[in-house]
Scaffold this motif. Structure first.
Motif, PDB file in Angstrom:
ATOM      1  N   LYS A  35       0.808  -1.221   0.000  1.00 53.14           N
ATOM      2  CA  LYS A  35       0.000   0.000   0.000  1.00 53.14           C
ATOM      3  C   LYS A  35       0.838   1.266   0.000  1.00 53.14           C
ATOM      4  O   LYS A  35       0.403   2.295  -0.531  1.00 53.14           O
ATOM      5  CB  LYS A  35      -0.955  -0.025   1.191  1.00 53.14           C
ATOM      6  CG  LYS A  35      -2.009  -1.116   1.033  1.00 53.14           C
ATOM      7  CD  LYS A  35      -3.084  -1.072   2.095  1.00 53.14           C
ATOM      8  CE  LYS A  35      -4.180  -2.087   1.760  1.00 53.14           C
ATOM      9  NZ  LYS A  35      -5.263  -2.108   2.753  1.00 53.14           N
ATOM     10  N   ARG A  36       2.029   1.229   0.554  1.00 55.48           N
ATOM     11  CA  ARG A  36       2.895   2.404   0.508  1.00 55.48           C
ATOM     12  C   ARG A  36       3.578   2.539  -0.843  1.00 55.48           C
ATOM     13  O   ARG A  36       3.894   3.638  -1.267  1.00 55.48           O
ATOM     14  CB  ARG A  36       3.930   2.353   1.630  1.00 55.48           C
ATOM     15  CG  ARG A  36       3.313   2.564   3.002  1.00 55.48           C
ATOM     16  CD  ARG A  36       4.361   2.638   4.098  1.00 55.48           C
ATOM     17  NE  ARG A  36       3.736   2.901   5.385  1.00 55.48           N
ATOM     18  CZ  ARG A  36       4.399   2.992   6.537  1.00 55.48           C
ATOM     19  NH1 ARG A  36       5.720   2.835   6.549  1.00 55.48           N
ATOM     20  NH2 ARG A  36       3.765   3.232   7.668  1.00 55.48           N
ATOM     21  N   GLY A  37       3.790   1.433  -1.505  1.00 54.89           N
ATOM     22  CA  GLY A  37       4.338   1.488  -2.868  1.00 54.89           C
ATOM     23  C   GLY A  37       3.210   1.420  -3.874  1.00 54.89           C
ATOM     24  O   GLY A  37       3.115   0.496  -4.679  1.00 54.89           O
ATOM     25  N   ALA A  38       2.316   2.421  -3.810  1.00 56.25           N
ATOM     26  CA  ALA A  38       1.105   2.404  -4.622  1.00 56.25           C
ATOM     27  C   ALA A  38       1.398   2.390  -6.115  1.00 56.25           C
ATOM     28  O   ALA A  38       0.595   1.914  -6.913  1.00 56.25           O
ATOM     29  CB  ALA A  38       0.229   3.610  -4.274  1.00 56.25           C
ATOM     30  N   ASN A  39       2.541   2.935  -6.525  1.00 56.90           N
ATOM     31  CA  ASN A  39       2.888   2.997  -7.940  1.00 56.90           C
ATOM     32  C   ASN A  39       3.534   1.709  -8.447  1.00 56.90           C
ATOM     33  O   ASN A  39       3.813   1.590  -9.637  1.00 56.90           O
ATOM     34  CB  ASN A  39       3.835   4.176  -8.204  1.00 56.90           C
ATOM     35  CG  ASN A  39       3.174   5.515  -7.910  1.00 56.90           C
ATOM     36  OD1 ASN A  39       1.970   5.673  -8.112  1.00 56.90           O
ATOM     37  ND2 ASN A  39       3.953   6.472  -7.429  1.00 56.90           N
ATOM     38  N   THR A  40       3.786   0.782  -7.527  1.00 50.67           N
ATOM     39  CA  THR A  40       4.415  -0.486  -7.905  1.00 50.67           C
ATOM     40  C   THR A  40       3.356  -1.556  -8.073  1.00 50.67           C
ATOM     41  O   THR A  40       2.489  -1.721  -7.217  1.00 50.67           O
ATOM     42  CB  THR A  40       5.436  -0.923  -6.836  1.00 50.67           C
ATOM     43  OG1 THR A  40       6.397   0.114  -6.654  1.00 50.67           O
ATOM     44  CG2 THR A  40       6.135  -2.194  -7.255  1.00 50.67           C
ATOM     45  N   SER A  41       3.422  -2.280  -9.181  1.00 52.22           N
ATOM     46  CA  SER A  41       2.446  -3.329  -9.459  1.00 52.22           C
ATOM     47  C   SER A  41       2.469  -4.404  -8.383  1.00 52.22           C
ATOM     48  O   SER A  41       3.526  -4.752  -7.839  1.00 52.22           O
ATOM     49  CB  SER A  41       2.751  -3.958 -10.819  1.00 52.22           C
ATOM     50  OG  SER A  41       2.044  -5.166 -10.997  1.00 52.22           O
ATOM     51  N   VAL A  42       1.270  -4.940  -8.085  1.00 54.73           N
ATOM     52  CA  VAL A  42       1.184  -6.035  -7.117  1.00 54.73           C
ATOM     53  C   VAL A  42       1.956  -7.250  -7.621  1.00 54.73           C
ATOM     54  O   VAL A  42       2.491  -8.039  -6.837  1.00 54.73           O
ATOM     55  CB  VAL A  42      -0.297  -6.395  -6.840  1.00 54.73           C
ATOM     56  CG1 VAL A  42      -0.969  -6.940  -8.086  1.00 54.73           C
ATOM     57  CG2 VAL A  42      -0.407  -7.395  -5.698  1.00 54.73           C
ATOM     58  N   TRP A  43       2.077  -7.374  -8.965  1.00 55.57           N
ATOM     59  CA  TRP A  43       2.807  -8.509  -9.533  1.00 55.57           C
ATOM     60  C   TRP A  43       4.296  -8.352  -9.317  1.00 55.57           C
ATOM     61  O   TRP A  43       5.012  -9.329  -9.092  1.00 55.57           O
ATOM     62  CB  TRP A  43       2.469  -8.664 -11.012  1.00 55.57           C
ATOM     63  CG  TRP A  43       1.021  -8.926 -11.229  1.00 55.57           C
ATOM     64  CD1 TRP A  43       0.097  -8.092 -11.786  1.00 55.57           C
ATOM     65  CD2 TRP A  43       0.303 -10.110 -10.838  1.00 55.57           C
ATOM     66  NE1 TRP A  43      -1.140  -8.673 -11.775  1.00 55.57           N
ATOM     67  CE2 TRP A  43      -1.048  -9.919 -11.201  1.00 55.57           C
ATOM     68  CE3 TRP A  43       0.665 -11.311 -10.232  1.00 55.57           C
ATOM     69  CZ2 TRP A  43      -2.026 -10.880 -10.975  1.00 55.57           C
ATOM     70  CZ3 TRP A  43      -0.314 -12.256  -9.989  1.00 55.57           C
ATOM     71  CH2 TRP A  43      -1.633 -12.043 -10.363  1.00 55.57           C
ATOM     72  N   ILE A  44       4.783  -7.102  -9.376  1.00 52.10           N
ATOM     73  CA  ILE A  44       6.197  -6.851  -9.077  1.00 52.10           C
ATOM     74  C   ILE A  44       6.488  -7.200  -7.627  1.00 52.10           C
ATOM     75  O   ILE A  44       7.506  -7.831  -7.304  1.00 52.10           O
ATOM     76  CB  ILE A  44       6.564  -5.389  -9.356  1.00 52.10           C
ATOM     77  CG1 ILE A  44       6.602  -5.120 -10.861  1.00 52.10           C
ATOM     78  CG2 ILE A  44       7.911  -5.032  -8.740  1.00 52.10           C
ATOM     79  CD1 ILE A  44       7.728  -5.820 -11.587  1.00 52.10           C
ATOM     80  N   ARG A  45       5.604  -6.781  -6.711  1.00 48.19           N
ATOM     81  CA  ARG A  45       5.789  -7.106  -5.298  1.00 48.19           C
ATOM     82  C   ARG A  45       5.792  -8.616  -5.083  1.00 48.19           C
ATOM     83  O   ARG A  45       6.585  -9.149  -4.305  1.00 48.19           O
ATOM     84  CB  ARG A  45       4.681  -6.447  -4.463  1.00 48.19           C
ATOM     85  CG  ARG A  45       4.838  -4.950  -4.302  1.00 48.19           C
ATOM     86  CD  ARG A  45       5.991  -4.630  -3.368  1.00 48.19           C
ATOM     87  NE  ARG A  45       6.102  -3.199  -3.135  1.00 48.19           N
ATOM     88  CZ  ARG A  45       7.103  -2.447  -3.525  1.00 48.19           C
ATOM     89  NH1 ARG A  45       8.111  -2.998  -4.196  1.00 48.19           N
ATOM     90  NH2 ARG A  45       7.138  -1.164  -3.263  1.00 48.19           N
TER      91      ARG A  45
END
Length: 314
Positions: A187-197
């Motif tokens: 949630k803090r890395g809103a600009n990062t895709s959930v797939w990348i995470r």
């Protein structure tokens, strides 16, 4: 229906299916660390495939390079929950070796409270009085549903109940912290895709998993081979666990980690119903019925009474 409730419903279905698969596979002698490593490999390959097909090969390679390779500090941070999940799995196996099933299931529900506490500490998330009440109701309800300690058989003559309790309490702490920490990063890395995470998480889990196999399973592998007793049901467990992990990532992205725990708890209820009517190894009692009502009531209360920020005076 919103995306978060779709994800939660699918998570419940996946969890119940996974319980049935694991039940079918528990008599096999395959290596558990190898199974865990395989599911992380499946998860990593699946995330890469989704990213490639959804964004195109060029954009996918760029995202992996920028967010996974170059942003290695963040990738290492994701390694924190990855490491904790591996530790948690080992603790749960240790607990099961020293506790009867009823005590294990009852005590492990304390992860609900640890999740709420870590949500407050790490995410600064407010919880309403009604939600606190629902957490208590949920905990009591699940305990009632799984209450079979009176007639549960002992594990072994050499088991250590104290060691088992300590192990499962530590597992509750690691489960709560790892889940909320990953939610915080999503949630803090809103600009990062959930797939990348999820790629970062699966990659770190693979590294930790390989280390775990090398440290704990070399004798097993040298004597029996890496994929000893890998029957079709084991493959099904690996696939179910892998995609369940990805689904949890979507749940904490679109909902939150406490709702994920509620979904898991509802899954426990459904699993108990399957045990009664399908496997016929659990009797329906007044205690079970009371627990079912408490858990369903707690779920409704949590959804209907969210925390509301107090309006600040201008």
């Amino acid at each position: 229906m919103s995306m978060k409730y779709v994800c939660l419903a699918v998570l419940v279905l996946q969890t119940v299916t996974n319980v049935m698969l694991v039940r079918r596979a528990r008599h096999l002698t395959c290596s558990v660390p190898v199974v865990v490593l395989c599911q992380e490999v499946v998860k990593l390959v699946s995330c890469l495939a989704v990213l490639f097909f959804s964004t195109g090969p060029r954009k996918a390679l760029y995202d992996v390079k920028e967010h996974v390779a170059k942003d290695w500090v963040t990738t290492l941070k994701v390694g924190v929950p990855a490491f904790l999940y591996v530790v948690q799995n080992q603790l749960l196996f240790l607990a099961l070796a020293n506790l009867d099933t009823a005590t294990y299931q009852i005590t492990y529900q304390l992860k609900i409270l640890t999740t709420a506490i870590f949500s407050i500490v790490l995410l600064r998330k407010g919880i309403s009085k009604e939600q606190w009440m629902s957490l208590v109701l949920l905990t009591v309800g699940v305990i009632l549903v799984q209450w079979r300690a009176a007639d549960a058989p002992s594990v072994t003559d050499t088991s250590s109940p104290l060691l088992g309790v300590v192990a499962i309490l530590m597992a509750c702490l690691t489960s709560g912290f790892a889940g909320v920490f990953f939610e915080m990063m999503l949630k803090r890395g809103a600009n990062t895709s959930v797939w990348i995470r999820n790629i970062q998480l699966a990659l770190c889990s693979c590294v930790v998993g390989v280390g775990n196999v090398l440290v704990t399973e070399m004798d097993h592998i040298s004597n029996k081979g890496v994929f000893h007793d890998f029957q079709p049901v084991v493959v099904a467990v690996i696939v179910s666990q892998a995609y369940g992990g990805l689904l949890i990532g979507l749940v904490v992205k679109y909902a939150d980690n406490i709702l994920k725990v509620f979904a898991t708890s509802v899954s426990i209820l459904l699993s108990s119903l399957i045990a009664i009517f399908y496997f016929q190894d659990l009797n329906f009692t007044l205690t079970f019925g009371s627990g079912l009502i408490l858990v369903l009531s707690a779920t409704v209360v949590y959804s209907l009474f969210p925390y509301k920020e107090k309006a600040k005076d201008e």
